[in-house]
Design a protein around this motif. Sequence first.
Motif, PDB file in Angstrom:
ATOM      1  N   GLU A   1       7.322 -63.909  25.945  1.00  0.00           N
ATOM      2  CA  GLU A   1       7.333 -62.666  26.670  1.00  0.00           C
ATOM      3  C   GLU A   1       6.660 -62.821  28.300  1.00  0.00           C
ATOM      4  O   GLU A   1       7.237 -62.531  29.130  1.00  0.00           O
ATOM      5  N   ARG A   2       5.718 -63.934  28.109  1.00  0.00           N
ATOM      6  CA  ARG A   2       4.982 -64.294  29.298  1.00  0.00           C
ATOM      7  C   ARG A   2       6.047 -64.964  30.380  1.00  0.00           C
ATOM      8  O   ARG A   2       6.121 -64.587  31.693  1.00  0.00           O
ATOM      9  N   ALA A   3       6.941 -65.876  29.598  1.00  0.00           N
ATOM     10  CA  ALA A   3       7.849 -66.620  30.677  1.00  0.00           C
ATOM     11  C   ALA A   3       8.885 -65.742  31.143  1.00  0.00           C
ATOM     12  O   ALA A   3       9.305 -65.736  32.150  1.00  0.00           O
ATOM     13  N   ILE A   4       9.306 -64.853  29.946  1.00  0.00           N
ATOM     14  CA  ILE A   4      10.342 -63.724  30.801  1.00  0.00           C
ATOM     15  C   ILE A   4       9.912 -62.917  31.781  1.00  0.00           C
ATOM     16  O   ILE A   4      10.389 -62.766  32.898  1.00  0.00           O
ATOM     17  N   LEU A   5       8.484 -62.227  31.867  1.00  0.00           N
ATOM     18  CA  LEU A   5       7.950 -61.424  32.649  1.00  0.00           C
ATOM     19  C   LEU A   5       7.975 -62.341  33.946  1.00  0.00           C
ATOM     20  O   LEU A   5       7.943 -61.864  35.019  1.00  0.00           O
ATOM     21  N   ARG A   6       7.198 -63.599  33.769  1.00  0.00           N
ATOM     22  CA  ARG A   6       7.237 -64.359  35.055  1.00  0.00           C
ATOM     23  C   ARG A   6       8.434 -64.759  35.603  1.00  0.00           C
ATOM     24  O   ARG A   6       8.711 -64.448  37.218  1.00  0.00           O
ATOM     25  N   ILE A   7       9.532 -64.978  35.085  1.00  0.00           N
ATOM     26  CA  ILE A   7      10.865 -65.056  35.743  1.00  0.00           C
ATOM     27  C   ILE A   7      11.278 -63.725  36.302  1.00  0.00           C
ATOM     28  O   ILE A   7      11.769 -63.827  37.390  1.00  0.00           O
ATOM     29  N   GLY A   8      11.181 -62.866  35.709  1.00  0.00           N
ATOM     30  CA  GLY A   8      11.413 -61.338  36.200  1.00  0.00           C
ATOM     31  C   GLY A   8      10.704 -61.039  37.563  1.00  0.00           C
ATOM     32  O   GLY A   8      11.295 -60.590  38.422  1.00  0.00           O
ATOM     33  N   VAL A   9       9.367 -61.408  37.500  1.00  0.00           N
ATOM     34  CA  VAL A   9       8.564 -60.984  38.652  1.00  0.00           C
ATOM     35  C   VAL A   9       8.672 -62.007  39.674  1.00  0.00           C
ATOM     36  O   VAL A   9       9.113 -61.634  40.981  1.00  0.00           O
TER      37      VAL A   9
ATOM     38  N   TYR B   1       8.658 -53.684  25.864  1.00  0.00           N
ATOM     39  CA  TYR B   1       7.316 -54.220  26.506  1.00  0.00           C
ATOM     40  C   TYR B   1       8.040 -54.750  27.902  1.00  0.00           C
ATOM     41  O   TYR B   1       7.394 -54.340  28.907  1.00  0.00           O
ATOM     42  N   VAL B   2       8.726 -55.695  27.791  1.00  0.00           N
ATOM     43  CA  VAL B   2       9.203 -56.309  28.937  1.00  0.00           C
ATOM     44  C   VAL B   2       9.999 -55.387  29.778  1.00  0.00           C
ATOM     45  O   VAL B   2       9.626 -55.319  31.188  1.00  0.00           O
ATOM     46  N   ASN B   3      10.640 -54.475  29.368  1.00  0.00           N
ATOM     47  CA  ASN B   3      11.294 -53.486  30.159  1.00  0.00           C
ATOM     48  C   ASN B   3      10.124 -52.533  30.961  1.00  0.00           C
ATOM     49  O   ASN B   3      10.209 -52.269  32.098  1.00  0.00           O
ATOM     50  N   GLY B   4       8.963 -52.063  30.336  1.00  0.00           N
ATOM     51  CA  GLY B   4       7.963 -51.308  30.823  1.00  0.00           C
ATOM     52  C   GLY B   4       7.367 -52.050  31.899  1.00  0.00           C
ATOM     53  O   GLY B   4       7.100 -51.358  32.856  1.00  0.00           O
ATOM     54  N   ILE B   5       7.028 -53.104  31.429  1.00  0.00           N
ATOM     55  CA  ILE B   5       6.266 -53.903  32.627  1.00  0.00           C
ATOM     56  C   ILE B   5       7.292 -54.187  33.799  1.00  0.00           C
ATOM     57  O   ILE B   5       6.642 -54.114  35.005  1.00  0.00           O
ATOM     58  N   LEU B   6       8.306 -54.645  33.520  1.00  0.00           N
ATOM     59  CA  LEU B   6       9.253 -55.006  34.861  1.00  0.00           C
ATOM     60  C   LEU B   6       9.450 -53.903  35.457  1.00  0.00           C
ATOM     61  O   LEU B   6       9.754 -53.973  36.962  1.00  0.00           O
TER      62      LEU B   6
END
Length: 147
Positions: free
Chosen positions: A80-88, A121-126
């Motif tokens: 999830e951290r890798a996915i979130l970092r890419i999104g940000v 979780y990813v959806n909410g944070i992004l």
Amino acid sequence: MSQAKTNARKCAVQALYQWQMSGESLSRIETYFLEQEYLKGAQKTYFSELFHGVPKQLTEIDAALAEFVDRPVEKIDPVERAILRIGVYELINRLETPYKVIINEGVNLAKDFGAEGSHKYVNGILDKVSQKQRAVEIAAKRAKPQN
């Protein structure tokens, strides 16, 4: 979005995960991905931008995440951290890509690679990060009359 960019994101998630877990050099991991032909069907330049761009801007990316996550960034599941970092990274640097596309790609990556339910979780944070990083884009979209 093109399938080649989607494939580049998939490879970037895997490569960033490997980097986070092993601590190996970026060049060594990238060489491995190239030699094993993991990047077949992926836009290699986009993969390289994501894979090198995230570590280069890690402090800024993690600060943007820290504002909206429920735990220290380093305690987020590594996938999830890798996915979130890419999104940000994309929300900050790829302004030509609509924020909704970036969120959708992150959700799909979480469905492909994350734990069950991690896409929520990813959806909410992004979504929260995009409201801050792309406030002008979102406001313009809301102000535009619907057909």
